[in-house]
Motif scaffolding. Structure first.
Motif, short mmCIF file in Angstrom:
data_model
loop_
_atom_site.label_atom_id
_atom_site.label_comp_id
_atom_site.label_asym_id
_atom_site.label_seq_id
_atom_site.Cartn_x
_atom_site.Cartn_y
_atom_site.Cartn_z
N SER A 188 64.16 -31.78 118.38
CA SER A 188 64.45 -33.15 118.78
C SER A 188 63.62 -34.14 117.98
N GLU A 241 61.80 -36.39 119.14
CA GLU A 241 60.51 -36.55 119.81
C GLU A 241 59.51 -35.49 119.31
N THR A 242 60.00 -34.26 119.19
CA THR A 242 59.13 -33.20 118.67
C THR A 242 58.78 -33.46 117.20
N TYR A 257 58.51 -36.32 115.77
CA TYR A 257 57.51 -37.39 115.75
C TYR A 257 56.12 -36.84 116.06
N ARG A 258 56.03 -36.01 117.12
CA ARG A 258 54.72 -35.48 117.51
C ARG A 258 54.13 -34.62 116.40
N SER A 308 54.32 -41.62 111.11
CA SER A 308 55.58 -41.34 111.79
C SER A 308 56.64 -40.91 110.77
#
Length: 321
Positions: free
Chosen positions: A293, A295-296, A298-299, A308
């Motif tokens: 995803s 989100e993953t 990005y992390r 980022s």
């Protein structure tokens, strides 16, 4: 007024450590003629100074004859730096000139000279990843961080190896004249603009050891080539015919990294490459790299590259003409 940039050289210095940053300042000077830069090279003795590649560079003056004010004092690096640390004239004069300079910088292992002169005491600094542990061991009062491309701590800047000197110089230009000018300089030199200082100087290949045993060399290549596959410890253990516990122990011993960390780093590298060469949306990049995803993605980027995914793409995307 044009800013005075003084490079400190010595026998056996790395030519790119000098030529790369010097070209950045020279290009900036063309673009801002009334407020640009003038560069000079100095050494313990005036005259020809041979670089590591054998090409001589003319040092226009001896260190002891240089007087301030200096805008930027830059010590370059090279394989001969360890021998230079015993040169009291070189180290002492660098310390003296630092007192007259608005800011001080080093490229690659030139940081050792700054440290020997006491200029890094109590400061955070970086250098080439290969010698970072040596810097920390020799100078315990320096907070050594081997990961970033360059670090600014107050008026002292240090950078990683060789090409990172260009990033450092672009950052200095941006600090003086803004990012727009630094971007124009980078475009003129056809270099990336400009890698943020916090970006890691490591790739997965640099972080991991090359496994001495053939099955693990093949497995490492498989992981790097198939980021979207099932790369869990059970799946990788099955490929080697080992138990999960034994596989994890041997993989870590062979590569220097636990399998889960190696897989995440490999996927981060794959994502980096896709962001550079494709226009894929982040959802697709995350999926094709096995990160699942945005989100993953990005992390993982924030954890390993300190930037980022979107910002990375804006800086490094390679567009076809």
């Amino acid at each position: 007024m044009r800013r005075r940039v003084v490079f400190v050289a010595f026998e056996g210095f790395q030519m790119t450590d000098l030529a790369g940053p010097a070209d950045v300042f020279a290009t900036a000077d063309l673009l801002v003629p009334d407020g640009g830069y003038r560069t000079e090279v100095v050494a313990v003795r005036a005259g020809a100074v041979a670089a590591l590649n054998g090409i001589p560079v003319l040092a226009g003056g001896a260190l002891r004859e240089v007087t301030g004010p200096i805008d930027t004092l830059i010590v370059v690096g090279g394989l001969s730096v360890p021998a230079c640390l015993d040169d009291r004239e070189l180290v002492g004069q660098v310390a003296r000139l630092a007192d007259t300079a608005r800011r001080v910088a080093s490229v690659c292992n030139g940081a050792f000279v700054l440290a020997e002169a006491g200029l890094l005491d109590g400061r955070r600094a970086t250098t080439h990843w290969l010698v970072a542990r040596d810097l920390a061991a020799l100078y315990p009062r320096v907070e050594v961080d081997a990961d970033p491309i360059y670090i600014r701590d107050g008026d002292v800047w240090t950078s990683a190896g060789v090409s990172a000197g260009v990033d450092l110089a672009l950052a200095l230009v941006a600090d003086d004249h803004g990012h727009a000018l630094a971007r124009d300089v980078a475009c003129g030199l056809v270099v990336y603009l400009h890698r943020p200082g916090g970006q890691s100087q490591f790739s997965t290949a640099m972080r991991a050891l090359a496994p001495p045993r053939e099955p693990f060399r093949e497995l490492q290549a498989f992981i790097d080539a198939h980021p979207a596959d099932d790369l869990s410890v059970p799946a990788l253990a099955r490929r080697t015919g080992m138990s999960e516990r034994h596989f994890s122990r041997v993989f870590t011993a062979q590569t220097g990294l636990p399998p889960g960390r190696y897989v995440e780093l490999s996927r981060a590298d794959a994502a980096r490459r896709l962001l550079e060469i494709t226009d894929h949306p982040l959802e697709r990049v995350a999926r094709e790299c096995g990160l699942g995803s945005p989100e993953t993605l990005y992390r993982v980027f924030r954890r390993h590259w300190r930037i980022s995914p979107g910002d990375y793409r804006r800086r490094f995307h390679l567009k076809e003409s």
